[in-house]
Design an enzyme around this catalytic site. Structure first.
Site, mmCIF file in Angstrom:
data_model
loop_
_atom_site.group_PDB
_atom_site.id
_atom_site.type_symbol
_atom_site.label_atom_id
_atom_site.label_comp_id
_atom_site.label_asym_id
_atom_site.label_seq_id
_atom_site.Cartn_x
_atom_site.Cartn_y
_atom_site.Cartn_z
ATOM 1 N N GLU A 99 53.973 90.001 14.046
ATOM 2 C CA GLU A 99 53.902 90.612 12.716
ATOM 3 C C GLU A 99 55.080 90.195 11.849
ATOM 4 O O GLU A 99 54.906 89.911 10.649
ATOM 5 C CB GLU A 99 53.890 92.149 12.841
ATOM 6 C CG GLU A 99 52.733 92.696 13.654
ATOM 7 C CD GLU A 99 53.067 92.895 15.129
ATOM 8 O OE1 GLU A 99 52.648 93.910 15.700
ATOM 9 O OE2 GLU A 99 53.755 92.018 15.711
ATOM 10 N N THR B 191 53.812 77.574 54.987
ATOM 11 C CA THR B 191 53.594 76.533 53.974
ATOM 12 C C THR B 191 54.887 75.768 53.718
ATOM 13 O O THR B 191 54.881 74.535 53.575
ATOM 14 C CB THR B 191 53.082 77.161 52.660
ATOM 15 O OG1 THR B 191 51.812 77.771 52.897
ATOM 16 C CG2 THR B 191 52.938 76.112 51.567
ATOM 17 N N ARG C 263 56.249 70.204 37.166
ATOM 18 C CA ARG C 263 56.737 68.840 36.977
ATOM 19 C C ARG C 263 55.741 67.928 36.257
ATOM 20 O O ARG C 263 56.139 66.935 35.665
ATOM 21 C CB ARG C 263 57.079 68.202 38.332
ATOM 22 C CG ARG C 263 58.078 68.968 39.155
ATOM 23 C CD ARG C 263 58.408 68.278 40.464
ATOM 24 N NE ARG C 263 57.232 68.042 41.297
ATOM 25 C CZ ARG C 263 56.662 68.959 42.058
ATOM 26 N NH1 ARG C 263 57.124 70.203 42.068
ATOM 27 N NH2 ARG C 263 55.612 68.668 42.801
ATOM 28 N N GLU D 231 50.094 80.572 46.212
ATOM 29 C CA GLU D 231 49.610 79.294 46.713
ATOM 30 C C GLU D 231 49.797 79.226 48.225
ATOM 31 O O GLU D 231 50.034 78.168 48.792
ATOM 32 C CB GLU D 231 50.350 78.137 46.030
ATOM 33 C CG GLU D 231 50.014 77.967 44.559
ATOM 34 C CD GLU D 231 50.558 76.674 43.979
ATOM 35 O OE1 GLU D 231 50.722 75.695 44.733
ATOM 36 O OE2 GLU D 231 50.829 76.634 42.774
ATOM 37 N N SER E 68 45.327 88.152 53.928
ATOM 38 C CA SER E 68 45.995 89.456 53.833
ATOM 39 C C SER E 68 45.810 90.072 52.452
ATOM 40 O O SER E 68 45.514 91.269 52.331
ATOM 41 C CB SER E 68 47.490 89.292 54.131
ATOM 42 O OG SER E 68 48.158 90.520 54.056
#
Length: 355
Positions: free
Chosen positions: A46, A190, A201, A288, A296
């Site tokens: 605004e 992972t 990137r 990820e 889970s």
């Protein structure tokens, strides 16, 4: 209002934990000013619309997709400026879920003789800021599950190889998703298997907070997520206490180590972790992780969005994307609402919400 929404989208990835907001000022059927909230801490939409106006705005109508704020935060209240500039009518997409505002902005405008109409394209306005509304209404982060899989549902070969299942174009899409979330979360498996950097990137955008769920602090000092912390911060979620030697060693690397409640199996309680991240102004998380974390989160109903990149490949035996959810009857299946299906090179991207 559609134009206001279009302006608001320009702030995607930069306004969090604030919402995306666009505003237009109309006088005698002409748009004389417009603006959007560009980043958290900067002027609200605004104020930018008012500052950009080409002529006197007294007697004009302001269109904005979210109720104007009426409290002092990092910037002054928008309602004060609207009243001061003698705008005569305000058209609002949806009421603000922030308890500091929620209808108070509308009431203040009306008390000062300004006509207010709300609920214009309300569904579209809420959908644009679904992360903000979820965060405000539940005090927990909005969680997006993302994974790439083959057509037969494998996220890696049986030996654990997963680079790269999806196309280069899909990888750019994933980096765009990263830039739109406050944090990116993976499990320690992972990190140990793929050693990802977890930064943005492949396009311009902010780096999210890197969160690693590491119940027993198995992370290695040379892990990429413990490097370049001037570019992207890292948080390690664990069940270990500050007195643990591993805790002190990892903390010395510059990462923030957060002790969370443990489950019966001795793992990080994800619900507790999410509450603690919300307290740190993390309003959205892109997960990820591998099969264990994906399963889970689905089992505990902790995810709101699911983004699956499906590559036209078949592996046969391999690591499945989702493990056992203990569903024995079809009527207990997780129900998804598909929002968008798109093609990325040869891949198909399915974007849906968990209902």
């Amino acid at each position: 209002m559609k134009l206001a929404l279009s302006l608001a989208r320009k702030g995607r990835g930069y306004t969090s934990p604030n919402p995306m907001v666009g505003a237009l000022i109309v006088k005698d059927g002409r748009i004389i000013g417009k603006g959007y909230h560009q980043r958290c801490g900067d002027n609200h939409a605004e104020i930018n619309a008012i500052n950009n106006a080409r002529e006197d705005i007294a007697g004009s109508t302001l269109y904005v997709n979210l109720e104007p704020c009426c409290h002092h935060g990092q910037t002054p209240p928008c309602t004060e400026v609207i009243i001061k500039n003698k705008i005569s009518r305000v058209v609002i997409g949806t009421i603000d879920a922030n308890p500091l505002v929620s209808c108070r902005g509308i009431n203040l405008l009306e008390q000062n003789g300004i006509e207010v109409k709300s609920g214009v394209l309300e569904n579209e306005c809420r959908a644009l800021n679904e992360i903000f509304f979820h965060y405000m209404e539940t005090q927990t982060p909005y969680v997006t599950l993302k994974y790439a899989q083959t057509l037969d549902g494998r996220i890696a070969t049986k030996t654990g190889q997963s680079r790269w299942i999806s196309s280069d174009k899909s990888l750019r899409f994933v980096h765009k998703l990263r830039a739109q979330h406050d944090a990116i979360l993976v499990g320690i498996n992972t990190v140990l298997q793929d050693n990802p950097e977890l930064t943005v990137r492949r396009l311009r955008g902010r780096n999210p907070l890197r969160v690693v769920v590491d119940s027993n602090l198995r992370i290695l000092e040379r892990a990429r997520v413990l490097q370049n912390m001037d570019m992207a911060k890292t948080l390690i979620a664990t069940t270990k206490k500050q007195s643990d030697p591993k805790f002190k060693k990892i903390a010395a690397s510059g990462a923030f180590v957060l002790t969370c409640r443990a489950t019966e199996k001795g793992l990080v309680d994800l619900k507790d972790l999410f509450r603690k991240l919300a307290a740190r102004n993390i309003s959205s998380i892109l997960v990820e992780g591998g099969t264990r974390i994906i399963t889970s989160l689905l089992k505990k109903n902790l995810a709101q969005r699911l983004v699956v990149v499906i590559a036209p490949k078949i592996l046969g035996k391999g690591i499945e994307a989702v493990g056992d959810l203990n569903i024995r009857h079809l009527e207990k299946a997780k129900i998804l609402s598909i929002r968008k299906i798109s093609q990325s090179a040869q891949d198909i991207i399915v974007d849906c919400r968990l209902t």
